[in-house]
Design an enzyme around this catalytic site. Structure first.
Site, PDB file in Angstrom:
ATOM      1  N   HIS A 133       0.837  -1.202   0.000  1.00 13.82           N
ATOM      2  CA  HIS A 133       0.000   0.000   0.000  1.00 13.82           C
ATOM      3  C   HIS A 133       0.881   1.266   0.000  1.00 13.82           C
ATOM      4  O   HIS A 133       0.707   2.155  -0.836  1.00 13.82           O
ATOM      5  CB  HIS A 133      -0.901  -0.028   1.243  1.00 13.82           C
ATOM      6  CG  HIS A 133      -1.788   1.158   1.386  1.00 13.82           C
ATOM      7  ND1 HIS A 133      -3.101   1.155   0.998  1.00 13.82           N
ATOM      8  CD2 HIS A 133      -1.565   2.400   1.881  1.00 13.82           C
ATOM      9  CE1 HIS A 133      -3.640   2.339   1.234  1.00 13.82           C
ATOM     10  NE2 HIS A 133      -2.721   3.108   1.789  1.00 13.82           N
ATOM     11  N   GLU A 134       1.822   1.311   0.910  1.00 11.69           N
ATOM     12  CA  GLU A 134       2.655   2.520   1.014  1.00 11.69           C
ATOM     13  C   GLU A 134       3.555   2.663  -0.214  1.00 11.69           C
ATOM     14  O   GLU A 134       3.745   3.769  -0.711  1.00 11.69           O
ATOM     15  CB  GLU A 134       3.485   2.502   2.304  1.00 11.69           C
ATOM     16  CG  GLU A 134       2.664   2.523   3.597  1.00 11.69           C
ATOM     17  CD  GLU A 134       1.709   3.706   3.722  1.00 11.69           C
ATOM     18  OE1 GLU A 134       1.930   4.735   3.060  1.00 11.69           O
ATOM     19  OE2 GLU A 134       0.715   3.601   4.462  1.00 11.69           O
ATOM     20  N   HIS A 137       1.689   4.273  -2.950  1.00 10.52           N
ATOM     21  CA  HIS A 137       1.664   5.743  -2.867  1.00 10.52           C
ATOM     22  C   HIS A 137       2.915   6.357  -3.510  1.00 10.52           C
ATOM     23  O   HIS A 137       2.837   7.395  -4.154  1.00 10.52           O
ATOM     24  CB  HIS A 137       1.603   6.200  -1.412  1.00 10.52           C
ATOM     25  CG  HIS A 137       0.238   6.061  -0.787  1.00 10.52           C
ATOM     26  ND1 HIS A 137      -0.911   6.396  -1.452  1.00 10.52           N
ATOM     27  CD2 HIS A 137      -0.154   5.646   0.453  1.00 10.52           C
ATOM     28  CE1 HIS A 137      -1.953   6.183  -0.652  1.00 10.52           C
ATOM     29  NE2 HIS A 137      -1.521   5.715   0.498  1.00 10.52           N
ATOM     30  N   HIS A 143      -5.675   6.577  -2.469  1.00  6.76           N
ATOM     31  CA  HIS A 143      -6.552   5.568  -1.869  1.00  6.76           C
ATOM     32  C   HIS A 143      -7.662   5.175  -2.837  1.00  6.76           C
ATOM     33  O   HIS A 143      -8.207   6.019  -3.541  1.00  6.76           O
ATOM     34  CB  HIS A 143      -7.165   6.115  -0.571  1.00  6.76           C
ATOM     35  CG  HIS A 143      -6.146   6.222   0.526  1.00  6.76           C
ATOM     36  ND1 HIS A 143      -6.236   7.120   1.556  1.00  6.76           N
ATOM     37  CD2 HIS A 143      -5.008   5.528   0.748  1.00  6.76           C
ATOM     38  CE1 HIS A 143      -5.192   6.972   2.358  1.00  6.76           C
ATOM     39  NE2 HIS A 143      -4.431   6.024   1.884  1.00  6.76           N
ATOM     40  N   CYS A 144      -7.969   3.895  -2.842  1.00  2.00           N
ATOM     41  CA  CYS A 144      -8.950   3.352  -3.787  1.00  2.00           C
ATOM     42  C   CYS A 144     -10.245   3.060  -3.022  1.00  2.00           C
ATOM     43  O   CYS A 144     -10.206   2.636  -1.863  1.00  2.00           O
ATOM     44  CB  CYS A 144      -8.379   2.077  -4.393  1.00  2.00           C
ATOM     45  SG  CYS A 144      -9.497   1.283  -5.537  1.00  2.00           S
ATOM     46  N   CYS A 149      -9.179  -3.811  -2.770  1.00  4.96           N
ATOM     47  CA  CYS A 149      -7.903  -3.404  -3.366  1.00  4.96           C
ATOM     48  C   CYS A 149      -6.903  -3.074  -2.261  1.00  4.96           C
ATOM     49  O   CYS A 149      -7.259  -2.486  -1.242  1.00  4.96           O
ATOM     50  CB  CYS A 149      -8.128  -2.194  -4.264  1.00  4.96           C
ATOM     51  SG  CYS A 149      -6.608  -1.508  -4.935  1.00  4.96           S
ATOM     52  N   CYS A 168      -6.372  -3.473  -7.555  1.00  2.00           N
ATOM     53  CA  CYS A 168      -7.558  -3.730  -8.380  1.00  2.00           C
ATOM     54  C   CYS A 168      -7.212  -3.364  -9.824  1.00  2.00           C
ATOM     55  O   CYS A 168      -6.140  -2.805 -10.073  1.00  2.00           O
ATOM     56  CB  CYS A 168      -8.748  -2.901  -7.880  1.00  2.00           C
ATOM     57  SG  CYS A 168      -8.556  -1.141  -8.175  1.00  2.00           S
ATOM     58  N   CYS A 171      -6.274   0.354 -10.259  1.00  2.00           N
ATOM     59  CA  CYS A 171      -4.969   0.718  -9.708  1.00  2.00           C
ATOM     60  C   CYS A 171      -3.851   0.058 -10.506  1.00  2.00           C
ATOM     61  O   CYS A 171      -2.772   0.630 -10.637  1.00  2.00           O
ATOM     62  CB  CYS A 171      -4.905   0.371  -8.220  1.00  2.00           C
ATOM     63  SG  CYS A 171      -6.002   1.428  -7.260  1.00  2.00           S
TER      64      CYS A 171
END
Lengths: 183, 450
Positions: A133-134, A137, A143-144, A149, A168, A171
């Site tokens: 996740h990070e 970025h 953010h989705c 996701c 997803c 993304c």
């Protein structure tokens, strides 16, 4: 160590080597770059805030960038201290949007702050999701809204456990765009 | 994904500005920051914002003072006060003075996102309400697509040329120029004329609603999906789908739309069966999409898919010769609708209309005539019945260069003919349009009628 374009994982203090190995394996599935475990640093005392009794995530990001080895495309720090942003009560992780560095803490993911420490497999999965996740970025992904996701914003541990370790399809497209733009 | 939602963070502490704006950017919002109330007011002069996070205590103008100013100047913007423990009284006072909500520092990370979403949903509903009302008014106004000007004749010819083809068409033009009417005209001239014409104003829906509106959904696809529902893609089968304000759709929806265009099929939300996409897409925008592509808020690949052919609808100020025709058309319609005896427009009123720039285009002209019919008396619309009519100062000519001599001569003839454009044009040996162009070029104003 590869000479160029690799993702480095930098442990701050004691991070379980098994978790790092799981991370390397999973990150290789998602990011088209070599994944390298870098030399561990001392715990991030420089980021400690006496008033909050927590560690300032931004300070660790700056430290990661300052000490990134040459050719390191992205660098993700891992720590077991409790992270915060000045406006937020806590964060599981933080990243530059877009940028070179990201950091994730195992403090809350491991249940260390509560009476319910979690088993290794669960912790490893959580760490993988938060690091992906990070790092997302750092490739300019925001953010989705899709809760499955990995880029969805998860404030509850339960949500982290439910979301998948993958982007997803939106993304994924945006991630490909970012790579295409040389980010 | 939320780049269309603009948020401003106003706080004198750099660390608060940086961390809050950084966090909001990760959530996909377009964020600007200001270190003082004064800086915030300067930023507001340049652009509009949906939401403002405002620190209660700041040196100079404080949060409450700024809130008072915003109530008058930016009534649609939601203000969320940022306050520290011990300053809750100030926050409550701010709520009484019109703040949308307040947050105590430091915030729970979950709170901010939920709060902004609540604000956006509320603002979306309010806007949707306005747009729906407009759509009802807009219904059946195909007649507004009237014009004898060369510019409009070119548009009509282009409509006939492209109607037969299956190509996607992008219709550009300022607001009020009649882009949807062009789309309807293309549809009615096309082989798909017997199929439906389905229009969607993309700007009227939130991202989630637009997805469900376009793709439809299966029962149980999300909390409110009590019944399965056909989307506009399905409703447009065999016909034409018109996407208005396509420039504002979210990045996610752009990816979805591109996929539909490439694969010629789609799925309902929550559905597993592919549905064939048998419709032609016409889209419209009043946005400069080239710039949106540069700013990475519109995908270039989608732009090329939608914009196989472009039809530009000219603004009314570039086809002023159509004004008398349009004005008389609207006059007949409103006189009949409002049961008033109007059947004529005075020369003065027509001259005023020809000299006016019509920033709201045909829609503004239509509104102006409606107003004139409502407020006017007798059978003839007078200049003073028009909403933009003002008494104007007289102009004294100077002489010297060839241009000034020409200008002076035109003024002289206009004064001799009491600004009767036809007579003045005839005396000057030029046509009316040329005279109007000269009047505009030299910035000539008709003296007051005194």
């Amino acid at each position: 160590m590869p000479e160029d374009n690799f993702i480095g994982l930098r442990p701050y203090g004691q991070i379980d080597l098994d978790i790092l190995e799981v991370l390397v394996k999973e990150l290789r599935q998602l990011f088209p770059f070599p994944i390298v475990i870098l030399e561990a640093c001392a715990p991030p005392d420089f980021a400690y805030d006496r008033g909050r009794q927590q560690y300032l995530a931004k300070a660790i990001l700056n430290d990661l960038v300052k000490n990134a080895p040459q050719g390191c495309k992205r660098i993700a720090g891992l720590t077991d201290v409790d992270l915060f942003l000045p406006i937020l009560t806590f964060v599981y992780g933080e990243a530059m949007l877009p940028g070179q560095a990201a950091v994730v803490s195992t403090y809350r993911l491991s249940g260390k702050n509560s009476e319910n420490p979690v088993p290794f497999e669960m912790l490893a999965k959580r760490v993988v999701k938060e690091v992906v996740h990070e790092l997302g970025h750092t490739f300019n992904l925001v953010h989705c809204d899709n809760k499955d996701c990995v880029m969805s914003f998860a404030h509850e541990l339960d949500h982290i456990d439910k979301k998948a370790v993958r982007f997803c399809r939106y993304c994924s497209v945006l991630f490909s765009d970012a790579l295409g733009q040389g980010l | 994904m939320k780049k269309n939602i603009r948020v401003m963070v106003v706080d004198d502490e750099l660390i608060v500005r940086e961390s809050l704006s950084g966090w909001l950017k990760m959530d996909g919002y377009a964020v600007e920051t200001a270190a003082s109330a004064e800086d915030a007011l300067d930023l507001l002069k340049k652009q509009r914002f949906n939401v403002m996070f405002l620190d209660n205590k700041m040196p100079g103008m404080d949060g409450l003072e700024l809130l008072d100013r915003l109530k008058e100047e930016e009534p649609d913007m939601a203000v969320i006060m940022i306050t520290a423990y011990g300053s809750i009284d100030g926050a409550i006072k701010a709520m009484k003075n019109g703040a949308y909500d307040y947050l105590l520092k430091p915030f729970d990370p979950n709170e901010i996102g939920l709060l902004i979403q609540k604000v956006i949903d509320y603002q979306g509903l309010a806007e949707e309400n306005i747009i729906l009302k407009d759509q009802i008014r807009e219904k059946n106004r195909l007649e507004s697509l009237i014009g004898q000007s060369k510019a409009m004749q070119n548009v009509f010819n282009l409509i006939l040329d492209v109607a037969e083809a299956e190509s996607n068409i992008l219709i550009t033009g300022e607001t009020g120029t009649g882009k949807e009417l062009v789309a309807k005209a293309i549809h009615t001239q096309s082989p798909r004329a017997y199929g439906p014409f389905i229009a969607v104003n993309c700007g009227a829906f939130t991202e989630h609603l637009l997805e469900s509106e376009l793709f439809g959904h299966e029962k149980g696809a999300f909390t409110d999906a009590v019944f399965a529902k056909k989307g506009r893609f399905e409703l447009a089968q065999g016909g034409t789908l018109f996407l208005d304000e396509v420039g504002v759709i979210s990045m996610k929806m752009q990816i979805d739309l591109l996929r539909v265009l490439e694969e010629k099929s789609f799925y309902r939300v929550g559905g597993t069966q592919p549905i064939e996409a048998d419709f032609r897409i016409l889209s419209a925008t009043n946005r400069e999409l080239g710039q949106a592509i540069q700013e990475s808020i519109f995908r270039q690949d989608l732009y090329y898919r939608l914009n196989v052919i472009t039809i530009h609808v000219p603004p009314l100020r570039e086809r002023k010769e159509d004004i008398p025709l349009l004005a008389n058309h609207f006059l007949r319609r409103f006189a009949k609708d409002l049961n008033k005896p109007f059947d004529n427009i005075s020369r003065d009123a027509l001259d005023e209309m020809m000299l006016y720039d019509w920033p709201g285009n045909v829609r503004e002209l239509e509104n102006a005539i409606e107003r004139a019919v409502v407020v006017g008396r007798g059978r003839t619309i007078q200049a003073e019945n028009l909403p933009f009519y003002k008494e104007k100062p007289s102009y004294t000519p100077k002489d010297g260069t060839l241009k000034e001599v020409e200008k002076g001569h035109i003024i002289e003839v206009l004064e001799e003919t009491r600004w009767n454009i036809s007579k003045a044009a005839s005396t000057l040996g030029i046509d009316r349009v040329t005279l109007y162009n000269r009047i505009k070029k030299y910035g000539l104003k008709k003296p007051s009628d005194a």
